[in-house]
Motif scaffolding. Sequence first.
Motif, PDB file in Angstrom:
ATOM      1  N   HIS A  76       0.792  -1.172   0.015  1.00  0.00           N
ATOM      2  CA  HIS A  76       0.158  -0.382   0.097  1.00  0.00           C
ATOM      3  C   HIS A  76       0.625   1.129  -0.055  1.00  0.00           C
ATOM      4  O   HIS A  76       0.190   2.105  -0.603  1.00  0.00           O
ATOM      5  N   ALA A  77       1.478   1.203   1.008  1.00  0.00           N
ATOM      6  CA  ALA A  77       3.140   2.307   0.310  1.00  0.00           C
ATOM      7  C   ALA A  77       3.625   2.870  -0.528  1.00  0.00           C
ATOM      8  O   ALA A  77       3.701   3.595  -1.044  1.00  0.00           O
ATOM      9  N   PHE A  78       4.100   1.882  -1.109  1.00  0.00           N
ATOM     10  CA  PHE A  78       4.924   1.693  -2.041  1.00  0.00           C
ATOM     11  C   PHE A  78       4.102   1.851  -3.488  1.00  0.00           C
ATOM     12  O   PHE A  78       4.423   2.946  -4.520  1.00  0.00           O
ATOM     13  N   LYS A  79       3.126   2.049  -3.850  1.00  0.00           N
ATOM     14  CA  LYS A  79       1.730   1.972  -4.322  1.00  0.00           C
ATOM     15  C   LYS A  79       1.264   3.770  -4.767  1.00  0.00           C
ATOM     16  O   LYS A  79       1.672   4.623  -5.345  1.00  0.00           O
ATOM     17  N   ARG A  80       1.155   4.121  -3.072  1.00  0.00           N
ATOM     18  CA  ARG A  80       1.345   6.163  -2.488  1.00  0.00           C
ATOM     19  C   ARG A  80       2.571   6.259  -2.814  1.00  0.00           C
ATOM     20  O   ARG A  80       2.631   7.227  -3.858  1.00  0.00           O
ATOM     21  N   TRP A  81       3.214   6.070  -3.096  1.00  0.00           N
ATOM     22  CA  TRP A  81       4.775   6.477  -3.659  1.00  0.00           C
ATOM     23  C   TRP A  81       4.943   6.107  -5.417  1.00  0.00           C
ATOM     24  O   TRP A  81       5.508   7.442  -5.655  1.00  0.00           O
ATOM     25  N   HIS A  82       5.001   5.442  -5.648  1.00  0.00           N
ATOM     26  CA  HIS A  82       4.882   5.229  -7.329  1.00  0.00           C
ATOM     27  C   HIS A  82       3.675   4.530  -7.722  1.00  0.00           C
ATOM     28  O   HIS A  82       3.853   5.035  -9.653  1.00  0.00           O
ATOM     29  N   GLY A  83       2.810   4.883  -7.743  1.00  0.00           N
ATOM     30  CA  GLY A  83       1.876   4.698  -8.222  1.00  0.00           C
ATOM     31  C   GLY A  83       1.781   3.560  -8.891  1.00  0.00           C
ATOM     32  O   GLY A  83       0.977   2.648  -9.686  1.00  0.00           O
ATOM     33  N   ARG A  84       2.289   1.934  -8.265  1.00  0.00           N
ATOM     34  CA  ARG A  84       2.479   0.896  -8.774  1.00  0.00           C
ATOM     35  C   ARG A  84       2.881  -0.064  -8.261  1.00  0.00           C
ATOM     36  O   ARG A  84       2.920   0.530  -6.820  1.00  0.00           O
ATOM     37  N   THR A  85       2.707  -1.420  -7.908  1.00  0.00           N
ATOM     38  CA  THR A  85       3.152  -2.009  -6.442  1.00  0.00           C
ATOM     39  C   THR A  85       4.324  -2.868  -7.078  1.00  0.00           C
ATOM     40  O   THR A  85       5.149  -2.637  -7.728  1.00  0.00           O
ATOM     41  N   PRO A  86       4.963  -2.803  -5.985  1.00  0.00           N
ATOM     42  CA  PRO A  86       6.314  -3.108  -6.155  1.00  0.00           C
ATOM     43  C   PRO A  86       7.246  -4.695  -6.797  1.00  0.00           C
ATOM     44  O   PRO A  86       7.935  -4.707  -7.758  1.00  0.00           O
ATOM     45  N   ARG A  87       5.568  -5.392  -7.325  1.00  0.00           N
ATOM     46  CA  ARG A  87       6.489  -6.273  -8.283  1.00  0.00           C
ATOM     47  C   ARG A  87       6.227  -6.424  -9.531  1.00  0.00           C
ATOM     48  O   ARG A  87       7.669  -6.323 -10.141  1.00  0.00           O
ATOM     49  N   ALA A  88       5.135  -4.931 -10.036  1.00  0.00           N
ATOM     50  CA  ALA A  88       5.070  -4.244 -11.495  1.00  0.00           C
ATOM     51  C   ALA A  88       6.625  -3.319 -10.663  1.00  0.00           C
ATOM     52  O   ALA A  88       6.812  -3.188 -12.680  1.00  0.00           O
ATOM     53  N   PHE A  89       6.958  -2.326 -10.209  1.00  0.00           N
ATOM     54  CA  PHE A  89       7.681  -1.712 -10.331  1.00  0.00           C
ATOM     55  C   PHE A  89       9.246  -2.585 -10.490  1.00  0.00           C
ATOM     56  O   PHE A  89      10.447  -2.432 -11.229  1.00  0.00           O
ATOM     57  N   ARG A  90       9.720  -3.798  -9.778  1.00  0.00           N
ATOM     58  CA  ARG A  90      10.653  -4.487 -10.025  1.00  0.00           C
ATOM     59  C   ARG A  90      10.591  -4.971 -12.001  1.00  0.00           C
ATOM     60  O   ARG A  90      11.645  -4.900 -12.162  1.00  0.00           O
ATOM     61  N   SER A  91       9.522  -5.471 -12.625  1.00  0.00           N
ATOM     62  CA  SER A  91       9.455  -5.917 -14.082  1.00  0.00           C
ATOM     63  C   SER A  91       9.939  -4.980 -14.788  1.00  0.00           C
ATOM     64  O   SER A  91      10.401  -5.347 -16.000  1.00  0.00           O
ATOM     65  N   ALA A  92       9.690  -3.956 -14.436  1.00  0.00           N
ATOM     66  CA  ALA A  92       9.791  -2.737 -14.956  1.00  0.00           C
ATOM     67  C   ALA A  92      10.831  -2.620 -15.666  1.00  0.00           C
ATOM     68  O   ALA A  92      11.769  -2.065 -15.608  1.00  0.00           O
ATOM     69  N   ALA A  93      11.889  -2.692 -13.869  1.00  0.00           N
ATOM     70  CA  ALA A  93      12.973  -1.604 -13.712  1.00  0.00           C
ATOM     71  C   ALA A  93      14.275  -3.187 -14.497  1.00  0.00           C
ATOM     72  O   ALA A  93      14.686  -2.906 -14.926  1.00  0.00           O
ATOM     73  N   ALA A  94      13.398  -4.425 -13.839  1.00  0.00           N
ATOM     74  CA  ALA A  94      14.356  -5.712 -15.282  1.00  0.00           C
ATOM     75  C   ALA A  94      14.670  -6.001 -16.703  1.00  0.00           C
ATOM     76  O   ALA A  94      15.139  -6.097 -17.552  1.00  0.00           O
ATOM     77  N   SER A  95      13.686  -5.060 -16.924  1.00  0.00           N
ATOM     78  CA  SER A  95      13.201  -4.796 -18.504  1.00  0.00           C
ATOM     79  C   SER A  95      13.536  -3.508 -19.444  1.00  0.00           C
ATOM     80  O   SER A  95      14.199  -3.494 -20.598  1.00  0.00           O
ATOM     81  N   VAL A  96      14.802  -2.723 -18.524  1.00  0.00           N
ATOM     82  CA  VAL A  96      14.904  -1.440 -18.912  1.00  0.00           C
ATOM     83  C   VAL A  96      16.616  -1.937 -19.650  1.00  0.00           C
ATOM     84  O   VAL A  96      17.175  -3.236 -18.650  1.00  0.00           O
TER      85      VAL A  96
END
Length: 333
Positions: A313-333
């Motif tokens: 919940h806190a992470f979605k407030r910071w980034h607008g997406r879940t930790p899992r989605a954030f990790r997947s996006a970073a791995a694809s860069v």
Amino acid sequence: MAGAAALAELAAKHGLATQALLAETRLRAFDLGDPRCRVSLADECRLISRLLQHTGHAPGLGLEAGRRVRFTALGPLGLAMVSSLSLRAALHAAARFGNLGCPSLHLHLQACGPGGKDLRLILPQREYPAELGRFVVERSLAAVLSLSSSLAQRPVRVVALELALDRADISQAYELCGGRAPLHGMAASALVLAQADLDAPLPHGDARMFKLAEAQCLGLEAGCRPRAGLAGEVRGLLSAHPSCLGDMAATAALLCMSERTLRRRLQDEGTSFVTLCDELRRTLAEQLLAVPRLPISDIAERLGYAEASSFIHAFKRWHGRTPRAFRSAAASV
């Protein structure tokens, strides 16, 4: 924490237990193995002083400490140095991101020599008490030359050794520099390396990997920029002791003040304990998500959340997406 961990290893070799080494600092034994922890300059000076006192200021102790610095202990900075295309690039990375590695690599670089193609590496010394100067200079000298030779896979030639120290016996340092006689009475302690060594291609140079490591260093550096005043001290304390995240009573006790005083003084600076914890948790969360296969539940626990759902919940407030989605996006860069 790489520098403090190396000091603890050296202390143990000389018969000084870790608990005794850390006795006058804010550090605890388990902090030495936590990559999120940081050590203040004041605590580092206490560690060095305690070690020197225990060993009777043994000659060459700083050199011994410097040789214990390893690339694997430097995190992304170590990867940046190993993947650099030249020794010059690796040393520039060390100088640029030295605060992410260890105190031995807090270097200042100056072009020198014919055509400005040689490099003077000014070693950290001025920020330390005078009585620790010899140890600090020896440690940096040994670390720089050991790591440089390891990168080049051959000895690196020292053009000049300059010392802002008295003429105390540091003959072992001369040997490390290939017998090069030092210049005493200089304004700063430094060593000079030649262009031939600096610009020769390194065996493990990899431009793509260097860019990746550089990006990681930039991300970590952004998260380490300190606040000023008490807020900066609190953030530094929480970085060194992540177990205190969210625990205002424990943090106030470490600062030798009451919770009420801590709350009031932070309010005077326009912030709060909750805000500082939130800032640091956000930075640490991004770093931990970069670790492959580290479970979200483990990250939540390390950041002081009772439930993974609270962290999400806190992470979605910071980034607008879940930790899992954030990790997947970073791995694809």
